[in-house]
Design a protein around this motif. Sequence first.
Motif, PDB file in Angstrom:
ATOM      1  N   MET A 265      14.260   9.458  92.578  1.00 26.72           N
ATOM      2  CA  MET A 265      13.667   8.623  93.640  1.00 26.72           C
ATOM      3  C   MET A 265      12.193   8.380  93.329  1.00 26.72           C
ATOM      4  N   ASN A 266      11.781   7.109  93.228  1.00 29.05           N
ATOM      5  CA  ASN A 266      10.357   6.917  92.936  1.00 29.05           C
ATOM      6  C   ASN A 266       9.542   6.603  94.194  1.00 29.05           C
ATOM      7  N   TYR A 267       8.559   7.467  94.439  1.00 32.01           N
ATOM      8  CA  TYR A 267       7.719   7.397  95.635  1.00 32.01           C
ATOM      9  C   TYR A 267       6.421   6.674  95.337  1.00 32.01           C
ATOM     10  N   LYS A 268       5.915   5.989  96.342  1.00 32.82           N
ATOM     11  CA  LYS A 268       4.613   5.349  96.181  1.00 32.82           C
ATOM     12  C   LYS A 268       3.823   5.438  97.479  1.00 32.82           C
ATOM     13  N   ILE A 269       2.535   5.631  97.345  1.00 40.43           N
ATOM     14  CA  ILE A 269       1.651   5.592  98.515  1.00 40.43           C
ATOM     15  C   ILE A 269       0.799   4.340  98.403  1.00 40.43           C
ATOM     16  N   VAL A 270       0.748   3.581  99.484  1.00 38.63           N
ATOM     17  CA  VAL A 270      -0.095   2.384  99.536  1.00 38.63           C
ATOM     18  C   VAL A 270      -1.050   2.546 100.709  1.00 38.63           C
ATOM     19  N   ALA A 271      -2.324   2.252 100.475  1.00 37.82           N
ATOM     20  CA  ALA A 271      -3.309   2.336 101.556  1.00 37.82           C
ATOM     21  C   ALA A 271      -4.148   1.077 101.546  1.00 37.82           C
ATOM     22  N   ASP A 272      -4.582   0.620 102.714  1.00 35.87           N
ATOM     23  CA  ASP A 272      -5.561  -0.460 102.658  1.00 35.87           C
ATOM     24  C   ASP A 272      -6.901   0.147 102.245  1.00 35.87           C
ATOM     25  N   SER A 273      -7.822  -0.724 101.841  1.00 35.44           N
ATOM     26  CA  SER A 273      -9.033  -0.222 101.180  1.00 35.44           C
ATOM     27  C   SER A 273      -9.985   0.517 102.120  1.00 35.44           C
ATOM     28  N   SER A 274      -9.689   0.513 103.415  1.00 34.35           N
ATOM     29  CA  SER A 274     -10.567   1.252 104.335  1.00 34.35           C
ATOM     30  C   SER A 274     -10.436   2.761 104.151  1.00 34.35           C
ATOM     31  N   ALA A 275      -9.432   3.208 103.388  1.00 28.10           N
ATOM     32  CA  ALA A 275      -9.277   4.648 103.132  1.00 28.10           C
ATOM     33  C   ALA A 275     -10.307   5.158 102.125  1.00 28.10           C
ATOM     34  N   ASP A 276     -11.064   4.248 101.516  1.00 30.58           N
ATOM     35  CA  ASP A 276     -12.060   4.634 100.499  1.00 30.58           C
ATOM     36  C   ASP A 276     -11.417   5.352  99.312  1.00 30.58           C
ATOM     37  N   MET A 277     -10.151   5.062  99.043  1.00 27.12           N
ATOM     38  CA  MET A 277      -9.462   5.721  97.929  1.00 27.12           C
ATOM     39  C   MET A 277      -9.180   4.697  96.839  1.00 27.12           C
ATOM     40  N   LEU A 278      -9.573   5.023  95.606  1.00 22.39           N
ATOM     41  CA  LEU A 278      -9.355   4.084  94.502  1.00 22.39           C
ATOM     42  C   LEU A 278      -8.196   4.490  93.613  1.00 22.39           C
ATOM     43  N   THR A 279      -8.065   5.786  93.398  1.00 25.19           N
ATOM     44  CA  THR A 279      -6.974   6.273  92.547  1.00 25.19           C
ATOM     45  C   THR A 279      -6.419   7.540  93.166  1.00 25.19           C
ATOM     46  N   LEU A 280      -5.231   7.916  92.696  1.00 24.04           N
ATOM     47  CA  LEU A 280      -4.599   9.120  93.207  1.00 24.04           C
ATOM     48  C   LEU A 280      -3.807   9.710  92.053  1.00 24.04           C
ATOM     49  N   SER A 281      -3.954  11.010  91.839  1.00 27.83           N
ATOM     50  CA  SER A 281      -3.151  11.576  90.770  1.00 27.83           C
ATOM     51  C   SER A 281      -1.855  12.107  91.385  1.00 27.83           C
ATOM     52  N   GLU A 282      -0.883  12.299  90.602  1.00 23.26           N
ATOM     53  CA  GLU A 282       0.408  12.901  90.957  1.00 23.26           C
ATOM     54  C   GLU A 282       1.432  11.962  91.607  1.00 23.26           C
ATOM     55  N   ILE A 283       0.979  11.079  92.516  1.00 23.66           N
ATOM     56  CA  ILE A 283       1.930  10.128  93.103  1.00 23.66           C
ATOM     57  C   ILE A 283       1.407   8.713  92.816  1.00 23.66           C
ATOM     58  N   ASP A 284       2.333   7.822  92.509  1.00 21.97           N
ATOM     59  CA  ASP A 284       1.990   6.430  92.260  1.00 21.97           C
ATOM     60  C   ASP A 284       1.224   5.880  93.470  1.00 21.97           C
ATOM     61  N   PHE A 285       0.134   5.147  93.217  1.00 20.93           N
ATOM     62  CA  PHE A 285      -0.723   4.692  94.318  1.00 20.93           C
ATOM     63  C   PHE A 285      -1.236   3.285  94.071  1.00 20.93           C
ATOM     64  N   ASP A 286      -1.357   2.517  95.142  1.00 18.32           N
ATOM     65  CA  ASP A 286      -2.004   1.209  95.053  1.00 18.32           C
ATOM     66  C   ASP A 286      -2.741   0.942  96.350  1.00 18.32           C
ATOM     67  N   LEU A 287      -3.813   0.176  96.242  1.00 17.53           N
ATOM     68  CA  LEU A 287      -4.508  -0.177  97.475  1.00 17.53           C
ATOM     69  C   LEU A 287      -4.351  -1.658  97.760  1.00 17.53           C
ATOM     70  N   ALA A 288      -4.365  -1.992  99.036  1.00 17.97           N
ATOM     71  CA  ALA A 288      -4.365  -3.385  99.466  1.00 17.97           C
ATOM     72  C   ALA A 288      -5.774  -3.653 100.013  1.00 17.97           C
ATOM     73  N   PRO A 289      -6.522  -4.518  99.334  1.00 19.55           N
ATOM     74  CA  PRO A 289      -7.932  -4.674  99.701  1.00 19.55           C
ATOM     75  C   PRO A 289      -8.186  -5.534 100.943  1.00 19.55           C
ATOM     76  N   LEU A 290      -9.120  -5.071 101.771  1.00 18.22           N
ATOM     77  CA  LEU A 290      -9.675  -5.951 102.796  1.00 18.22           C
ATOM     78  C   LEU A 290     -10.762  -6.770 102.115  1.00 18.22           C
ATOM     79  N   LYS A 291     -11.268  -7.773 102.831  1.00 21.97           N
ATOM     80  CA  LYS A 291     -12.321  -8.600 102.237  1.00 21.97           C
ATOM     81  C   LYS A 291     -13.516  -8.683 103.168  1.00 21.97           C
ATOM     82  N   ILE A 292     -14.680  -8.780 102.578  1.00 27.38           N
ATOM     83  CA  ILE A 292     -15.912  -8.992 103.326  1.00 27.38           C
ATOM     84  C   ILE A 292     -16.365 -10.395 102.945  1.00 27.38           C
ATOM     85  N   ILE A 293     -16.567 -11.244 103.951  1.00 33.62           N
ATOM     86  CA  ILE A 293     -16.755 -12.663 103.665  1.00 33.62           C
ATOM     87  C   ILE A 293     -18.042 -13.203 104.299  1.00 33.62           C
TER      88      ILE A 293
END
Length: 277
Positions: free
Chosen positions: A1-29
């Motif tokens: 089973m492949n697990y992934k954690i996704v967080a929006d960019s307000s979590a201040d997290m860029l990378t994560l070891s051990e579990i696959d991770f991606d961020l969904a960015p907010l924008k400042i305009i």
Amino acid sequence: MNYKIVADSSADMLTLSEIDFDLAPLKIITDNKEYTDNAELNVSEMLTDLKLYKGKSRTSCPSSGEFEEAFGDADRVFCITITSNLSGSCNAARVAAKTYVEKYPDRMVHVIDSLSTGPEMYIVIEKLVELIKSGEDFDTIVEKITDYNVNHTRLLFALESMHNLANNGRVSHLVAKMAGLLGIRAIGRASDVGTLEMICKSRGLKNMVADIFSNMKGDGYKGGKVRIHHAQNLAAAELLREKIAEVFHKAEIIIAEARGLCSFYAEAGGLLVGFEI
Ligand code: X90
């Protein structure tokens, strides 16, 4: 089973070891530029630009398409967002989750409304990693992470300015006045329903640190994990760390810089403190 954690960019997290991770960015305009809150963003450059910029600025949350893209092809996704009470991010994540499992019926997505942001989200993600690695089944992880997020983590903040929060309708101008006076910081917390709750104003660095620490204890802090995210205010973050460590010698206290979204709203000088209770 492949697990992934996704967080929006307000979590201040860029990378994560051990579990696959991606961020969904907010924008400042602004009227002349768009800052995407991902790993490439130079936060201090953005804050310097914004200090000089006199026009209107706003933010936008990731689209459901961006969340769906971040889910990739994972079988099990945990997706955490900034409080749904201040942003459309959680709603976009829920829409993405629905589409994703409609397309791939054997996959599962759980969306967590953090009712908070920044370092509190970060701590929740670290707990998710622990739970996934311990081999619990999906439903048990959902149950445990919900309990952890709601009952065992909190967020306090100290802001020198609430200009951007007020201008974007996230707090009233009346509340923002509290933080508008020179040398005064507004201390507050993420409320149970994920809104900004003001606690007091404090004058001077030492009082600010003392006020945060006493509120941490009042909220039930007993020596667990702490993460302090600052917007260009390492000195204040370190002072707070010392204060906590004087009483709780074994506490794990980590200091990091806030990324784009949190820095935009917390503004230069701001501190966000996520901790376990
Ligand atoms: O969707 C969007 O455009 C994002 C809007 C976010 C608005 C609020 C961000 C607050 C960031 C400020 C202090 C901590 C507040 C805690 C609230 C629960 C940081």
